[in-house]
Design a protein around this motif. Structure first.
Motif, short mmCIF file in Angstrom:
data_model
loop_
_atom_site.label_atom_id
_atom_site.label_comp_id
_atom_site.label_asym_id
_atom_site.label_seq_id
_atom_site.Cartn_x
_atom_site.Cartn_y
_atom_site.Cartn_z
N PHE A 207 0.85 -1.20 0.00
CA PHE A 207 0.00 0.00 0.00
C PHE A 207 0.88 1.24 0.00
N ARG A 208 0.27 2.36 -0.37
CA ARG A 208 0.97 3.64 -0.33
C ARG A 208 0.19 4.58 0.59
N PHE A 209 0.89 5.60 1.09
CA PHE A 209 0.18 6.63 1.86
C PHE A 209 0.84 7.98 1.66
N VAL A 210 0.03 9.02 1.79
CA VAL A 210 0.48 10.40 1.61
C VAL A 210 0.00 11.22 2.80
N VAL A 211 0.87 12.10 3.29
CA VAL A 211 0.54 12.97 4.43
C VAL A 211 0.56 14.42 3.96
N HIS A 212 -0.45 15.18 4.40
CA HIS A 212 -0.59 16.59 4.02
C HIS A 212 -1.01 17.38 5.24
N PHE A 213 -0.79 18.69 5.20
CA PHE A 213 -1.24 19.58 6.27
C PHE A 213 -1.88 20.81 5.65
N GLY A 214 -3.06 21.20 6.17
CA GLY A 214 -3.72 22.38 5.64
C GLY A 214 -5.05 22.63 6.33
N PRO A 215 -5.70 23.77 6.02
CA PRO A 215 -6.99 24.12 6.63
C PRO A 215 -8.13 23.34 5.98
N LEU A 240 -2.57 14.28 -4.68
CA LEU A 240 -1.21 13.88 -4.34
C LEU A 240 -1.08 12.36 -4.22
N GLU A 241 -2.12 11.70 -3.76
CA GLU A 241 -2.07 10.25 -3.69
C GLU A 241 -1.98 9.65 -5.09
N LYS A 242 -2.73 10.20 -6.03
CA LYS A 242 -2.65 9.73 -7.42
C LYS A 242 -1.26 10.02 -8.00
N LEU A 243 -0.69 11.17 -7.63
CA LEU A 243 0.65 11.51 -8.09
C LEU A 243 1.67 10.50 -7.54
N ALA A 244 1.55 10.17 -6.26
CA ALA A 244 2.45 9.17 -5.66
C ALA A 244 2.34 7.84 -6.39
N ALA A 252 4.77 9.49 0.86
CA ALA A 252 5.19 10.83 0.45
C ALA A 252 4.56 11.90 1.32
N LEU A 253 5.16 13.09 1.27
CA LEU A 253 4.69 14.25 2.03
C LEU A 253 4.43 15.42 1.09
N SER A 254 3.41 16.21 1.42
CA SER A 254 3.23 17.48 0.73
C SER A 254 4.24 18.48 1.27
N GLU A 255 4.36 19.62 0.59
CA GLU A 255 5.31 20.64 1.03
C GLU A 255 4.96 21.16 2.42
N THR A 256 3.66 21.42 2.68
CA THR A 256 3.27 21.95 3.98
C THR A 256 3.52 20.95 5.10
N PHE A 278 -5.48 23.07 -9.55
CA PHE A 278 -4.65 23.91 -8.68
C PHE A 278 -3.73 24.76 -9.54
N GLU A 279 -3.70 26.07 -9.23
CA GLU A 279 -2.97 27.01 -10.08
C GLU A 279 -1.46 26.89 -9.92
N GLN A 280 -1.00 26.79 -8.67
CA GLN A 280 0.45 26.77 -8.43
C GLN A 280 0.98 25.34 -8.44
N LYS A 281 2.24 25.23 -8.83
CA LYS A 281 2.89 23.92 -8.77
C LYS A 281 3.05 23.49 -7.31
N CYS A 282 3.00 22.17 -7.09
CA CYS A 282 3.09 21.62 -5.75
C CYS A 282 4.40 20.85 -5.60
N ALA A 283 5.18 21.23 -4.58
CA ALA A 283 6.39 20.49 -4.26
C ALA A 283 5.99 19.18 -3.56
N PHE A 284 6.72 18.12 -3.82
CA PHE A 284 6.36 16.79 -3.31
C PHE A 284 7.63 16.10 -2.83
N PHE A 285 7.51 15.36 -1.72
CA PHE A 285 8.67 14.75 -1.10
C PHE A 285 8.41 13.29 -0.77
N ALA A 286 9.41 12.46 -1.05
CA ALA A 286 9.31 11.04 -0.71
C ALA A 286 9.86 10.82 0.69
#
Length: 287
Positions: A207-215, A240-244, A252-256, A278-286
Motif C-alpha cells: 500500500f501507499r500513503f500520503v501525508v498533508h497539512f492544511g486548513p 497527491l495520492e494519485k501523483l504518488a 510521500a509528504l506534501s510541502e506543507t 490547482f494554479e500553483q505547482k506543488c512540491a512533493f517529497f518522498a
C-alpha cells in the motif's frame, strides 16, 4: 429550501430490537464494541458501520475469520449500505434501516452552510490506498482477500487511533484519516508514519500513503455523530495520492507537511508538479 427532518439509521433484529447508528457502530464479541455479539462465530472486533460523506453508511469487515455478509454475499472491501439491506454476522441477522436518505441537494446546503459558518480548521490529513488492488483481487480466493483487506484496515485503524487520529472515510481499498492540529503534536504524526512504514515492510498487502497539512472545513449531520471534511486541501491530498501512484512512491509528504515536520523525518525531493484544479505547482517529497 426546506431541509429534511433529522432522521437516523439503525440496525433491526428479527424480533424488532433496534440499535441506533451514530457516527461509527462496531460489532463484535468484546464489551468494547457498540453492539456485543456473544457467539463463537463472531470475532472480537468483527465489523463496523461507519457514516461518512454526510449521512452515507458504509459496512467494513475487520478481517474476521467467518466473514461479514451483505444480502447473503461475503464482503471483501468497505461497501455502501442502503435501506433494507440484510447484514449477517455469525448467527445474527440484522436489517439495516435508513428510511430517509439524505438527498444531494441537502448535502449541498450543508456544505455551503459549513463553509460560511465554520472556520477552516488546520488539520493533518493522511490518505492510504492498497497498490494494485484490482489484480490482487483477481489472483486471490475471495475468503483470503476478505481477511487480508479487513485485517489491514483494522491494523491501520489501530495505528491511527493510537496517536489520537480519526478515520473519516473508508474508500473501498483505502481510507482518509485526520488529526486537528490544535490537539496534535508533530511527534504523533511521525509515530504514525513510522508504524505505517513498518507495516509496509510486511508482505501483506502493498500500500501507499500520503501525508498533508492544511486548513479543512468540517461539517455534517450532528444528529448522526458524523464529521465530513471538505475543501481544497481534501481535494489536494487525493490528487497527491494519485501523483504518488504514478511516480511509484510508497509514501510521500506534501510541502506543507514537510515544513511542519522539519527534520523529524528524512525526505528526498521529488520535484514540483502541476495538479489539475490547482494554479500553483506543488512540491512533493518522498519519505
Amino acid at each position: 429550501m426546506n431541509l429534511p427532518p433529522e432522521e437516523g439509521a439503525w440496525l433491526e433484529t428479527a424480533d424488532g430490537k433496534r440499535y441506533p447508528i451514530c457516527g461509527s457502530c462496531s460489532l463484535g464479541r468484546t464489551a468494547a464494541n457498540t453492539i456485543l455479539l456473544e457467539s463463537p462465530k463472531v470475532s472480537r472486533r468483527h465489523a463496523l458501520i461507519h457514516l461518512q460523506n454526510i449521512g452515507e453508511p458504509w459496512l467494513i469487515d475487520f478481517g474476521s475469520s467467518n466473514g461479514t455478509f451483505l444480502n447473503k454475499r461475503r464482503i471483501h472491501q468497505p461497501i455502501r449500505l442502503t435501506d433494507g439491506d440484510q447484514i449477517t454476522i455469525g448467527d445474527q441477522v440484522f436489517t439495516f434501516r435508513q428510511p430517509l436518505a439524505i438527498p444531494d441537494e441537502y448535502k449541498t446546503v450543508v456544505t455551503q452552510r459549513t463553509l460560511r459558518e465554520i472556520e477552516n480548521i488546520p488539520c493533518w490529513l493522511l490518505v492510504a490506498d492498497i497498490r494494485g488492488f484490482t489484480p490482487l483481487s483477481r489472483h486471490m480466493q475471495s475468503e483470503d482477500l476478505d481477511v487480508l483487506l479487513g485485517a489491514w484496515i483494522f491494523r491501520c485503524k489501530e495505528i491511527i487511533e493510537s496517536q489520537h487520529g480519526i478515520i473519516n472515510k473508508y474508500l473501498g481499498d483505502g481510507y482518509l484519516a485526520y488529526w486537528p492540529d490544535a490537539i496534535t503534536s508533530p511527534e504523533e504524526i511521525v509515530a504514525v508514519i513510522s508504524a505505517l512504514k513498518e507495516l509496509q515492510r510486511k508482505e501483506w498487502p502493498e500500500f501507499r500513503f500520503v501525508v498533508h497539512f492544511g486548513p479543512v472545513a468540517m461539517g455534517g449531520v450532528a444528529s448522526m455523530g458524523e464529521e465530513s471534511l471538505m475543501g481544497g486541501e481534501v481535494n489536494l491530498i487525493f490528487r497527491l495520492e494519485k501523483l504518488a501512484s504514478s511516480l511509484g512512491e510508497p509514501c510521500a509528504l506534501s510541502e506543507t507537511a514537510h515544513i511542519k515536520l522539519r527534520e523529524l523525518v528524512p525526505v528526498r525531493s521529488l520535484g514540483e508538479f502541476e495538479l489539475k484544479g490547482f494554479e500553483q505547482k506543488c512540491a512533493f517529497f518522498a519519505l
